[in-house]
Design a protein around this motif. Structure first.
Motif, short mmCIF file in Angstrom:
data_model
loop_
_atom_site.label_atom_id
_atom_site.label_comp_id
_atom_site.label_asym_id
_atom_site.label_seq_id
_atom_site.Cartn_x
_atom_site.Cartn_y
_atom_site.Cartn_z
N LEU A 172 30.11 21.40 11.83
CA LEU A 172 31.30 21.85 11.11
C LEU A 172 32.45 20.85 11.20
N GLY A 173 32.25 19.78 11.96
CA GLY A 173 33.28 18.76 12.09
C GLY A 173 34.46 19.18 12.96
N LEU A 174 34.29 20.25 13.73
CA LEU A 174 35.39 20.74 14.56
C LEU A 174 35.63 19.86 15.79
N ASN A 175 34.63 19.04 16.12
CA ASN A 175 34.75 18.20 17.31
C ASN A 175 35.75 17.06 17.13
N LYS A 176 36.34 16.92 15.95
CA LYS A 176 37.36 15.90 15.74
C LYS A 176 38.74 16.37 16.20
N ASN A 177 38.85 17.67 16.48
CA ASN A 177 40.11 18.25 16.95
C ASN A 177 40.17 18.18 18.46
N PHE A 209 38.64 19.70 24.13
CA PHE A 209 38.98 20.24 25.45
C PHE A 209 38.14 21.48 25.75
N PHE A 210 37.96 22.35 24.75
CA PHE A 210 37.14 23.54 24.92
C PHE A 210 35.71 23.16 25.30
N CYS A 211 35.18 22.16 24.61
CA CYS A 211 33.81 21.72 24.89
C CYS A 211 33.71 21.07 26.27
N ILE A 248 29.43 23.20 16.32
CA ILE A 248 30.76 22.58 16.35
C ILE A 248 30.72 21.19 15.72
N ILE A 249 29.66 20.45 16.00
CA ILE A 249 29.51 19.10 15.44
C ILE A 249 29.27 19.17 13.94
#
Length: 244
Positions: free
Chosen positions: A32-37, A42-44, A29-30
């Motif tokens: 892929l840069g998805l953790n900026k959403n 919230f999912f994490c 997730i990190i």
């Protein structure tokens, strides 16, 4: 003595394994840069709550820890949540019981092999840059997130001394302040604590104050409101913990 060391090892080992398994999800997730959403964050945070909840159950089943969490109503937003900080596991307890809250964490933990994945993927706020820290905290509350802060800045030593920054954040961005008191029946899991000497511990988490910030001395300028809030909360903790 040997049994106690073995049970302590099981608890520490399980924490490490759970965190490393979590990293299998968090690291991609990190990358892929998805953790900026925010939705991904919230999912994490939901995963952190599940993983750390499992860890706490292991500790409770082993008999090392007994936990009483006296308040679980979390139907609120833009709330600054604070507590005293007597042990290493305070953050674990709070994040495992209060869903999707943001949290201010020590900068050094971002380099911890066990915790960095959860911290970055969940969007937790690092205290490495004091100038930006206030802005990040204010932004989180203004977006409707709930934010956990330990105003001492470190684990409780001999006396309670709260930094004013937390109260500045509350007055300028929060709608509500929730103050929890953490009681321990034995001293353990402090800084420089030797892991294998951890005794069986009973924790009691209790909601002590619930303040509507929008109504708190709202006829006064914010700097005075910050001072009054800081004084009120700090004196409360000093009195309560001194009487234990």
């Amino acid at each position: 003595m040997i049994k106690n060391i073995f049970l302590n090892f099981i608890c520490y080992f399980s924490f490490g394994i759970i965190c490393l398994l979590g990293n299998i999800i968090f690291i991609p997730i990190i990358l892929l840069g998805l953790n900026k959403n925010l939705k991904v964050q919230f999912f994490c945070r939901d995963l952190v709550r599940i993983f750390w909840g499992i860890f706490l159950k292991i500790c409770c089943i082993s008999g090392k820890i007994k936990i009483e969490f006296k308040e679980k109503n979390v139907n609120f937003c833009s709330c600054l949540i604070m507590a005293n900080h007597p042990s290493l596991l305070d953050v674990v307890f709070m994040l495992a019981n209060l869903p999707r809250i943001n949290c201010v964490v020590k900068a050094s933990l971002k380099k911890n092999i066990f915790l960095f994945g959860a911290i970055k993927a969940s969007g937790y706020i690092s205290n490495e840059d004091e100038e930006r820290l206030l802005g990040y905290c204010l932004d989180a509350l203004r977006k409707g997130e709930n934010l956990l802060i330990f105003p001492e800045g470190t684990r409780t030593k001999e006396s309670i001394v709260f930094h004013k920054a937390a109260f500045y954040i509350a007055i300028n961005a929060a709608k509500k302040l929730r103050a929890y008191k953490i009681d321990m029946d034995k001293t353990a899991l402090k800084q420089n604590h030797i892991w294998y000497k951890t005794p069986n511990i009973k924790y009691i988490f209790s909601l002590e104050k619930d303040i509507d910030i929008t109504e708190f001395y709202n006829d006064l300028p914010n700097p005075l409101r910050v001072r009054k809030l800081h004084s009120q909360i700090e004196k409360f903790y000093q009195k309560e913990l001194k009487n234990e």
